[in-house]
Design a protein around this motif. Structure first.
Motif, PDB file in Angstrom:
ATOM      1  N   VAL A 295       0.849  -1.188   0.000  1.00 49.55           N
ATOM      2  CA  VAL A 295       0.000   0.000   0.000  1.00 49.55           C
ATOM      3  C   VAL A 295       0.882   1.235   0.000  1.00 49.55           C
ATOM      4  CG1 VAL A 295      -1.923  -1.133   1.209  1.00 49.55           C
ATOM      5  CG2 VAL A 295      -0.211   0.120   2.526  1.00 49.55           C
ATOM      6  N   GLN A 296       0.260   2.352  -0.359  1.00 51.26           N
ATOM      7  CA  GLN A 296       0.932   3.647  -0.318  1.00 51.26           C
ATOM      8  C   GLN A 296       0.113   4.565   0.575  1.00 51.26           C
ATOM      9  OE1 GLN A 296       0.969   4.795  -4.441  1.00 51.26           O
ATOM     10  NE2 GLN A 296       2.876   3.697  -4.854  1.00 51.26           N
ATOM     11  N   VAL A 297       0.784   5.575   1.135  1.00 53.03           N
ATOM     12  CA  VAL A 297       0.102   6.541   1.988  1.00 53.03           C
ATOM     13  C   VAL A 297       0.441   7.942   1.516  1.00 53.03           C
ATOM     14  CG1 VAL A 297       1.963   6.622   3.720  1.00 53.03           C
ATOM     15  CG2 VAL A 297      -0.382   7.221   4.385  1.00 53.03           C
ATOM     16  N   GLN A 298      -0.518   8.825   1.681  1.00 51.12           N
ATOM     17  CA  GLN A 298      -0.312  10.239   1.401  1.00 51.12           C
ATOM     18  C   GLN A 298      -0.835  11.008   2.607  1.00 51.12           C
ATOM     19  OE1 GLN A 298      -0.760  11.787  -2.631  1.00 51.12           O
ATOM     20  NE2 GLN A 298      -2.351  13.122  -1.821  1.00 51.12           N
ATOM     21  N   HIS A 299       0.027  11.834   3.181  1.00 50.66           N
ATOM     22  CA  HIS A 299      -0.328  12.575   4.389  1.00 50.66           C
ATOM     23  C   HIS A 299      -0.777  13.987   4.049  1.00 50.66           C
ATOM     24  CE1 HIS A 299       1.299   9.439   6.935  1.00 50.66           C
ATOM     25  NE2 HIS A 299       2.370   9.397   6.161  1.00 50.66           N
ATOM     26  N   GLY A 300      -1.721  14.479   4.848  1.00 52.41           N
ATOM     27  CA  GLY A 300      -2.131  15.875   4.776  1.00 52.41           C
ATOM     28  C   GLY A 300      -2.939  16.229   3.555  1.00 52.41           C
ATOM     29  N   GLY A 301      -3.729  17.246   3.721  1.00 53.87           N
ATOM     30  CA  GLY A 301      -4.488  17.774   2.600  1.00 53.87           C
ATOM     31  C   GLY A 301      -5.745  16.985   2.296  1.00 53.87           C
ATOM     32  N   LYS A 302      -6.379  17.410   1.228  1.00 52.71           N
ATOM     33  CA  LYS A 302      -7.644  16.806   0.819  1.00 52.71           C
ATOM     34  C   LYS A 302      -7.469  15.370   0.323  1.00 52.71           C
ATOM     35  CE  LYS A 302     -11.718  18.049  -1.843  1.00 52.71           C
ATOM     36  NZ  LYS A 302     -12.302  18.999  -2.774  1.00 52.71           N
ATOM     37  N   GLN A 303      -6.324  15.058  -0.217  1.00 48.27           N
ATOM     38  CA  GLN A 303      -6.061  13.736  -0.778  1.00 48.27           C
ATOM     39  C   GLN A 303      -5.316  12.817   0.190  1.00 48.27           C
ATOM     40  OE1 GLN A 303      -7.175  12.499  -3.685  1.00 48.27           O
ATOM     41  NE2 GLN A 303      -8.264  14.394  -4.071  1.00 48.27           N
ATOM     42  N   ALA A 304      -5.425  13.049   1.483  1.00 49.46           N
ATOM     43  CA  ALA A 304      -4.747  12.191   2.458  1.00 49.46           C
ATOM     44  C   ALA A 304      -5.423  10.827   2.496  1.00 49.46           C
ATOM     45  CB  ALA A 304      -4.778  12.834   3.839  1.00 49.46           C
ATOM     46  N   GLY A 305      -4.627   9.807   2.709  1.00 44.85           N
ATOM     47  CA  GLY A 305      -5.197   8.466   2.844  1.00 44.85           C
ATOM     48  C   GLY A 305      -4.276   7.388   2.333  1.00 44.85           C
ATOM     49  N   TRP A 306      -4.877   6.253   2.081  1.00 43.05           N
ATOM     50  CA  TRP A 306      -4.162   5.040   1.685  1.00 43.05           C
ATOM     51  C   TRP A 306      -4.733   4.511   0.382  1.00 43.05           C
ATOM     52  CZ3 TRP A 306      -0.309   3.203   4.964  1.00 43.05           C
ATOM     53  CH2 TRP A 306      -0.259   3.798   6.220  1.00 43.05           C
ATOM     54  N   LYS A 307      -3.895   3.783  -0.360  1.00 37.73           N
ATOM     55  CA  LYS A 307      -4.347   3.088  -1.561  1.00 37.73           C
ATOM     56  C   LYS A 307      -3.428   1.896  -1.809  1.00 37.73           C
ATOM     57  CE  LYS A 307      -1.747   5.586  -5.120  1.00 37.73           C
ATOM     58  NZ  LYS A 307      -1.871   6.315  -6.391  1.00 37.73           N
ATOM     59  N   LEU A 308      -3.884   0.985  -2.643  1.00 37.90           N
ATOM     60  CA  LEU A 308      -3.042  -0.146  -3.026  1.00 37.90           C
ATOM     61  C   LEU A 308      -1.851   0.359  -3.830  1.00 37.90           C
ATOM     62  CD1 LEU A 308      -5.661  -2.819  -4.181  1.00 37.90           C
ATOM     63  CD2 LEU A 308      -4.557  -2.601  -1.948  1.00 37.90           C
ATOM     64  N   ALA A 309      -0.727  -0.266  -3.659  1.00 32.23           N
ATOM     65  CA  ALA A 309       0.476   0.131  -4.382  1.00 32.23           C
ATOM     66  C   ALA A 309       0.476  -0.379  -5.830  1.00 32.23           C
ATOM     67  CB  ALA A 309       1.720  -0.381  -3.650  1.00 32.23           C
ATOM     68  N   ARG A 310      -0.300  -1.427  -6.067  1.00 34.01           N
ATOM     69  CA  ARG A 310      -0.398  -2.011  -7.413  1.00 34.01           C
ATOM     70  C   ARG A 310      -1.858  -2.405  -7.661  1.00 34.01           C
ATOM     71  NH1 ARG A 310       3.625  -5.301  -4.970  1.00 34.01           N
ATOM     72  NH2 ARG A 310       2.486  -7.221  -5.331  1.00 34.01           N
ATOM     73  N   LYS A 311      -2.119  -2.883  -8.844  1.00 32.73           N
ATOM     74  CA  LYS A 311      -3.456  -3.410  -9.141  1.00 32.73           C
ATOM     75  C   LYS A 311      -3.725  -4.588  -8.208  1.00 32.73           C
ATOM     76  CE  LYS A 311      -3.089  -4.480 -13.393  1.00 32.73           C
ATOM     77  NZ  LYS A 311      -3.246  -4.871 -14.783  1.00 32.73           N
ATOM     78  N   ALA A 312      -4.971  -4.710  -7.772  1.00 34.46           N
ATOM     79  CA  ALA A 312      -5.352  -5.784  -6.858  1.00 34.46           C
ATOM     80  C   ALA A 312      -5.054  -7.165  -7.446  1.00 34.46           C
ATOM     81  CB  ALA A 312      -6.834  -5.672  -6.504  1.00 34.46           C
ATOM     82  N   SER A 313      -5.154  -7.292  -8.746  1.00 38.14           N
ATOM     83  CA  SER A 313      -4.876  -8.581  -9.397  1.00 38.14           C
ATOM     84  C   SER A 313      -3.392  -8.932  -9.374  1.00 38.14           C
ATOM     85  CB  SER A 313      -5.394  -8.568 -10.834  1.00 38.14           C
ATOM     86  OG  SER A 313      -4.767  -7.524 -11.561  1.00 38.14           O
TER      87      SER A 313
END
Length: 143
Positions: free
Chosen positions: A57-75
């Motif tokens: 996973v990847q993380v982005q801190h601060g701001g409106k786009q803060a959060g987590w997402k998968l680092a690659r396609k789920a497949s």
């Protein structure tokens, strides 16, 4: 003895993020994931941090786009990768006490169990290596 649920929570989070990825939602706050798991966001962030170290996973801190997402396609993310990120110790452990040296069972049980435990862990790894996070999402959504 209670079972450790960290792996189950990690699979839950990865599946949840895969669903967001499928719906083109890029960054998801840990607070939203905590609601799905019905637990504290701090616990969620601890697990996500482990998954981040494994580049899942990847993380982005601060701001409106803060959060987590998968680092690659789920497949492209195997369940084995999630398992290996979370389970750093052997699944099964031997006795923590010194066994009776006069007992034939005590002397032979650990080598016998080691073989059984190795077979079980190999089977788990094989199974996890054949399924992706996308497969888990599909099974979750479609039964």
């Amino acid at each position: 003895m209670s079972a450790n649920s960290r792996l189950t929570v990690a699979f839950h989070l990865m599946t949840w993020l895969a669903n967001k990825q499928l719906n083109n939602v890029e960054w998801v706050p840990s607070e939203q994931m905590a609601i799905s798991v019905n637990t504290n966001p701090v616990f969620i962030r601890r697990i996500l941090s482990v998954l981040k170290k494994a580049n899942l996973v990847q993380v982005q801190h601060g701001g409106k786009q803060a959060g987590w997402k998968l680092a690659r396609k789920a497949s492209d993310i195997l369940l084995l990768e999630v398992f290996e990120a979370l389970e750093t110790k052997p699944l099964f452990d031997m006795h923590h006490s010194i066994l009776n040296p006069a007992c034939h069972i005590a002397q032979g049980i650990q080598p016998a169990l080691r073989d059984v435990y190795d077979d079980v862990e190999d089977s788990i790894r094989r199974s996890f290596s054949q399924k992706s996070v996308a497969d888990l999402l599909d099974r979750t959504l479609n039964g």
